[in-house]
Design a protein around this motif. Structure first.
Motif, mmCIF file in Angstrom:
data_model
loop_
_atom_site.group_PDB
_atom_site.id
_atom_site.type_symbol
_atom_site.label_atom_id
_atom_site.label_comp_id
_atom_site.label_asym_id
_atom_site.label_seq_id
_atom_site.Cartn_x
_atom_site.Cartn_y
_atom_site.Cartn_z
ATOM 1 N N THR A 161 0.830 -1.215 0.000
ATOM 2 C CA THR A 161 0.000 0.000 0.000
ATOM 3 C C THR A 161 0.861 1.260 0.000
ATOM 4 O O THR A 161 0.498 2.257 -0.614
ATOM 5 C CB THR A 161 -0.968 0.044 1.205
ATOM 6 O OG1 THR A 161 -0.203 -0.064 2.407
ATOM 7 C CG2 THR A 161 -1.977 -1.074 1.148
ATOM 8 N N ALA A 162 2.023 1.187 0.663
ATOM 9 C CA ALA A 162 2.912 2.348 0.671
ATOM 10 C C ALA A 162 3.414 2.639 -0.742
ATOM 11 O O ALA A 162 3.369 3.780 -1.212
ATOM 12 C CB ALA A 162 4.087 2.102 1.609
ATOM 13 N N ILE A 163 3.871 1.595 -1.441
ATOM 14 C CA ILE A 163 4.378 1.774 -2.806
ATOM 15 C C ILE A 163 3.253 2.256 -3.721
ATOM 16 O O ILE A 163 3.434 3.155 -4.544
ATOM 17 C CB ILE A 163 4.958 0.449 -3.353
ATOM 18 C CG1 ILE A 163 6.067 -0.073 -2.442
ATOM 19 C CG2 ILE A 163 5.446 0.612 -4.776
ATOM 20 C CD1 ILE A 163 7.426 0.513 -2.650
ATOM 21 N N TYR A 205 0.566 3.967 -2.915
ATOM 22 C CA TYR A 205 0.305 5.371 -2.574
ATOM 23 C C TYR A 205 1.325 6.269 -3.259
ATOM 24 O O TYR A 205 0.988 7.252 -3.918
ATOM 25 C CB TYR A 205 0.399 5.496 -1.051
ATOM 26 C CG TYR A 205 0.540 6.888 -0.483
ATOM 27 C CD1 TYR A 205 -0.575 7.691 -0.264
ATOM 28 C CD2 TYR A 205 1.801 7.386 -0.128
ATOM 29 C CE1 TYR A 205 -0.438 8.956 0.282
ATOM 30 C CE2 TYR A 205 1.941 8.646 0.417
ATOM 31 C CZ TYR A 205 0.823 9.434 0.610
ATOM 32 O OH TYR A 205 0.962 10.691 1.145
ATOM 33 N N LYS A 206 2.592 5.895 -3.156
ATOM 34 C CA LYS A 206 3.667 6.715 -3.713
ATOM 35 C C LYS A 206 3.596 6.750 -5.236
ATOM 36 O O LYS A 206 3.717 7.812 -5.848
ATOM 37 C CB LYS A 206 5.007 6.128 -3.250
ATOM 38 C CG LYS A 206 6.189 6.994 -3.505
ATOM 39 C CD LYS A 206 7.164 6.573 -4.544
ATOM 40 C CE LYS A 206 7.379 5.153 -4.839
ATOM 41 N NZ LYS A 206 8.213 4.947 -6.026
ATOM 42 N N LEU A 219 0.784 8.920 -6.499
ATOM 43 C CA LEU A 219 1.115 10.337 -6.310
ATOM 44 C C LEU A 219 2.124 10.813 -7.346
ATOM 45 O O LEU A 219 1.962 11.864 -7.953
ATOM 46 C CB LEU A 219 1.698 10.560 -4.912
ATOM 47 C CG LEU A 219 0.704 10.767 -3.777
ATOM 48 C CD1 LEU A 219 1.453 11.013 -2.478
ATOM 49 C CD2 LEU A 219 -0.206 11.946 -4.084
ATOM 50 N N VAL A 220 3.167 9.999 -7.542
ATOM 51 C CA VAL A 220 4.219 10.399 -8.481
ATOM 52 C C VAL A 220 3.636 10.569 -9.882
ATOM 53 O O VAL A 220 3.935 11.529 -10.585
ATOM 54 C CB VAL A 220 5.377 9.372 -8.484
ATOM 55 C CG1 VAL A 220 6.316 9.619 -9.645
ATOM 56 C CG2 VAL A 220 6.146 9.437 -7.175
ATOM 57 N N ARG A 230 1.087 13.567 -9.850
ATOM 58 C CA ARG A 230 1.661 14.842 -9.448
ATOM 59 C C ARG A 230 2.090 15.684 -10.641
ATOM 60 O O ARG A 230 1.926 16.884 -10.677
ATOM 61 C CB ARG A 230 2.851 14.577 -8.517
ATOM 62 C CG ARG A 230 3.555 15.775 -7.965
ATOM 63 C CD ARG A 230 2.607 16.745 -7.290
ATOM 64 N NE ARG A 230 1.587 16.143 -6.455
ATOM 65 C CZ ARG A 230 1.750 15.794 -5.200
ATOM 66 N NH1 ARG A 230 2.904 15.924 -4.632
ATOM 67 N NH2 ARG A 230 0.757 15.296 -4.509
ATOM 68 N N GLU A 256 14.393 4.527 -10.008
ATOM 69 C CA GLU A 256 14.674 4.466 -8.559
ATOM 70 C C GLU A 256 16.130 4.088 -8.326
ATOM 71 O O GLU A 256 16.767 4.559 -7.387
ATOM 72 C CB GLU A 256 13.762 3.443 -7.885
ATOM 73 C CG GLU A 256 12.292 3.777 -8.047
ATOM 74 C CD GLU A 256 11.567 3.873 -6.721
ATOM 75 O OE1 GLU A 256 12.213 4.032 -5.683
ATOM 76 O OE2 GLU A 256 10.327 3.795 -6.748
ATOM 77 N N THR A 292 16.925 6.010 -4.669
ATOM 78 C CA THR A 292 15.811 5.715 -3.764
ATOM 79 C C THR A 292 15.630 4.211 -3.578
ATOM 80 O O THR A 292 15.066 3.777 -2.585
ATOM 81 C CB THR A 292 14.491 6.323 -4.282
ATOM 82 O OG1 THR A 292 14.365 6.030 -5.656
ATOM 83 C CG2 THR A 292 14.488 7.824 -4.089
#
Lengths: 373, 323
Positions: A9-11, A13-14, A17-18, A21, A204, A209
């Motif tokens: 879920t974190a990935i 979400y990111k 957004l990326v 954005r 990445e 990252t």
């Protein structure tokens, strides 16, 4: 603590957004495929019409005029002027100003009326095989029809002894958009989606990252799934846009079920994204990722049956085509869109696409080590 | 728990990493106790980052072993991931994401949710004073603020061990000092810090230092212990600080003087290692000869730089104090 998809879920979400954005990136991800689709769709038109035809009429009678009109009336040719000598005729052909030339020799009408065979010469520019074969077929067909009409007249019969009545199913008007556009959708999707995920891990890695992700307790399944899901969404949006263009701009009717189209697209996009991710686990920089993406693109153009029928290929290229997701997707598209085939009838194609997607996805998870070297 | 109760948090034995024929890290052994700040120094390419990567479990050692809080980094990689925070040399932030979003992402990556995440995030925002920048994109922050954000991101899961790979490279002096203030605060709370740096003044602030040169760890220990090593303080010598005008002229003259072993410029002054027999007046006379009438001379102890210079030349097989 040790869920297999830890970090998913974190990935997710990111990644969302990326992607969202930066409107420019999003725009360049969605818009060019639509333009490519329109460009390819118009460019890949093999319906041959209006070929420039020059005439060397050495007979100059009403009959010779009539035979010229017959050529132009087929729609394959358009009248592109008259020449006065054989040299001028060759010049026009060589310069590409005429795709075909009609030479009517003196005595054409005389022979016709005397019941002898009246000759007409048709010169065809063979440097383009598509236009040449079309010009050839039209010319031969015209000669046959004209001969039979005259023979029937002399025999006092109204019907020819044998008549073949071909009926073209699924694409009765033989429109080439109907044939090509479903294939173009397959290619355009491939270009956009493989590239999107091929870049994601590489970027990445280049930015550093990835190292930060690796020291975290995230699992590789979570990482890969989080990377693929946002693009699956975008791929489906893109696919819907492409189907809309196909339906309303190129007027290709969809004979089959729209659900079947979407299921096929989903499985195809999943396979392509997994392929992109696999490239991403291998490539060290964006240039390499781009090159690897291109390596898969060309075979998909030539060996998937997109332009050239696979049945006539040597076995090695048929085998190559059988390994490409595009092959199955393009066949599915033609089946569903043109022939109205159902998912049940083509379950094998769907199963192969699903298998390719799942296989590639598992492969890239296994290939990806939670280490940098 | 007191900040330093003797627990070894980071340790490695004969840690070695080869890339093809190149040995990037050669048999490094060290121990870092709970609550200490370990300063890891060495020139570029000496293997600092490679050691950190192995300790973090993202690079497999060719041989040797490493443990974080007793867990083996190779055999128990999942056990150590929750225990360590890592700030890599590159700024490992997502430029497109805002400060708040970066924090949110890293928190979730470590499995923090809801109230716990909010509480941790607010605590770190307060500590790093990032509040005014929450809605700014990470890509638009200046170096110092980026570094604070990166640090906040790596601390969300409250790791007992924090690795920082050149955290102060390329940031301004004020930001550098503030960053160190933060590090001391963490250390006071019992966090173990492993910091690589190029700056000698930063090394002086660490409770323990290690110096890696040509892939080998040449020095390791408490700064004061290292400064009193015999190799650093050759018998019958002393160190002097000389402050005067025209230090470069003075340096040239003194280097030729009998009894001066080494001489280096430090800003407006010179640091000399001289034989005990050399009289202060001899130095003054020599300076006067080249036109320097006024000079303040007083004895000093060795700096960490002196330690590293002395021990590196020893390690290279050269005479530690030439002349």
């Amino acid at each position: 603590m040790r869920t297999p998809f830890r970090g998913f879920t974190a990935i997710l979400y990111k990644e969302f957004l990326v992607v969202l954005r930066d409107p420019a990136t999003l725009f360049f991800m969605i818009f060019p495929p639509l333009i490519q689709m329109i460009a390819f769709g118009y460019a890949l038109d093999t319906d041959v019409r209006n070929l420039p035809l020059v005439v060397l009429d050495e007979d100059r009678t009403a009959e010779s005029r009539r035979i010229l009109d017959d050529f132009v009336n087929t729609g394959t040719f358009r009248y592109a002027g008259e020449v006065s000598s054989i040299e001028e005729l060759s010049l026009r052909m060589r310069q590409g100003k005429a795709a075909a030339a009609l030479q009517i020799p003196p005595g054409f009408t005389r022979d016709l009326h005397a019941g002898r065979t009246a000759h007409v010469q048709v010169l065809i520019d063979g440097s383009n095989s598509t236009t040449a074969s079309s010009a050839l077929n039209t010319s031969i067909g015209l000669a046959f029809r004209e001969s039979i009409r005259r023979l029937l007249g002399s025999l006092a019969r109204r019907e020819p002894p044998v008549e073949v009545r071909p009926q073209i199913l699924y694409n009765p008007a033989m429109r080439s958009p109907n044939f090509f556009v479903p294939g173009v959708i397959g290619l355009v999707l491939q270009i956009a989606t493989v590239f999107a995920t091929a870049m994601s891990l590489v970027r990445e890695r280049e930015r550093g990252t990835l190292e930060q992700l690796l020291v975290s307790p995230m699992s590789r399944w979570g990482l890969m799934l989080g990377k693929i899901v946002p693009y699956l969404f975008m791929g489906m949006i893109m696919a819907c846009g492409l189907f809309a263009i196909m339906r309303w701009l190129f007027h290709v009717p969809i004979a089959g079920d729209v659900t079947a189209l979407l299921v096929a697209s989903f499985l195809y996009i999943f396979a392509l994204l997994s392929l992109g991710l696999l490239i991403s686990t291998r490539a060290q920089n964006q240039m390499q990722a781009l090159q690897m993406t291109m390596t898969f693109l060309l075979p998909s153009v030539f060996f998937s049956g997109f332009i050239f029928p696979r049945d006539t290929m040597p076995w090695i290229f048929q085998a190559l085509g059988a390994a490409l997701p595009a092959t199955y997707f393009i066949e599915l598209m033609r089946a569903i869109i043109l022939r109205g085939a159902t998912m049940v009838e083509f379950w094998q194609h769907l199963a192969i696409l699903a298998g390719m997607g799942a296989g590639l996805f598992v492969l890239c998870v296994l290939r990806f080590r939670n280490r940098i070297a | 728990m007191s900040p330093d109760d003797g627990t070894v948090m980071i340790e490695c034995e004969n840690l070695t990493r080869r890339f093809g024929h190149f040995t990037a890290v050669d048999s490094v052994s060290l121990q870092v106790r709970k609550g200490s700040i370990f300063g890891f120094l060495g020139p570029n390419g000496s293997g600092k980052s490679t050691v950190i990567r192995m300790l973090c479990g993202i690079l497999a050692p060719t041989s040797g072993s490493a443990r974080i809080a007793g867990f083996d980094v190779v055999r128990q990689p999942n056990a150590i991931k929750g225990l360590i925070g890592y700030m890599s040399q590159k700024f490992s932030l997502y430029d497109e994401l805002t400060v708040a979003e970066n924090l949110q992402f890293y928190g979730r990556l470590y499995g923090l949710r809801g109230k716990t995440l909010d509480a941790r995030r607010n605590e770190l925002i307060e500590l790093t004073r990032l509040q005014p920048y929450l809605n700014r994109r990470a890509g638009l922050l200046s170096g110092g603020w980026r570094q604070r954000l990166a640090m906040a991101c790596s601390l969300l899961h409250q790791p007992p061990v924090l690795f920082l790979d050149e955290p102060t490279a390329g940031i301004d002096p004020v930001a550098r000092r503030e960053l160190w203030d933060l590090l001391f605060e963490f250390s006071g709370r019992g966090m173990t810090l492993f910091v690589t740096t190029h700056y000698m003044d930063e090394a002086e602030r660490c409770s323990h230092v290690g110096y890696i040169h040509m892939s080998k760890l040449v020095v390791c220990g408490v700064p004061d212990d290292l400064k009193s090593l015999p190799a650093v303080n050759p018998p019958n010598t002393r160190r002097l600080d000389i402050t005067c005008d025209n230090v470069t002229v003075g340096l040239q003259a003194l280097r030729r003087l009998e009894g001066v072993r080494t001489a280096t410029v430090f800003g407006q002054s010179m640091h000399l290692l001289v034989d005990d027999g050399l009289q202060e007046q001899t130095i003054r006379n020599e300076l006067a000869r080249v036109g320097i009438a006024q000079a303040d001379i007083y004895p000093i102890g060795p700096s960490l730089e002196d330690v590293f210079v002395a021990l590196t030349s020893l390690n290279n097989g050269a005479t530690p104090v030439p002349k």
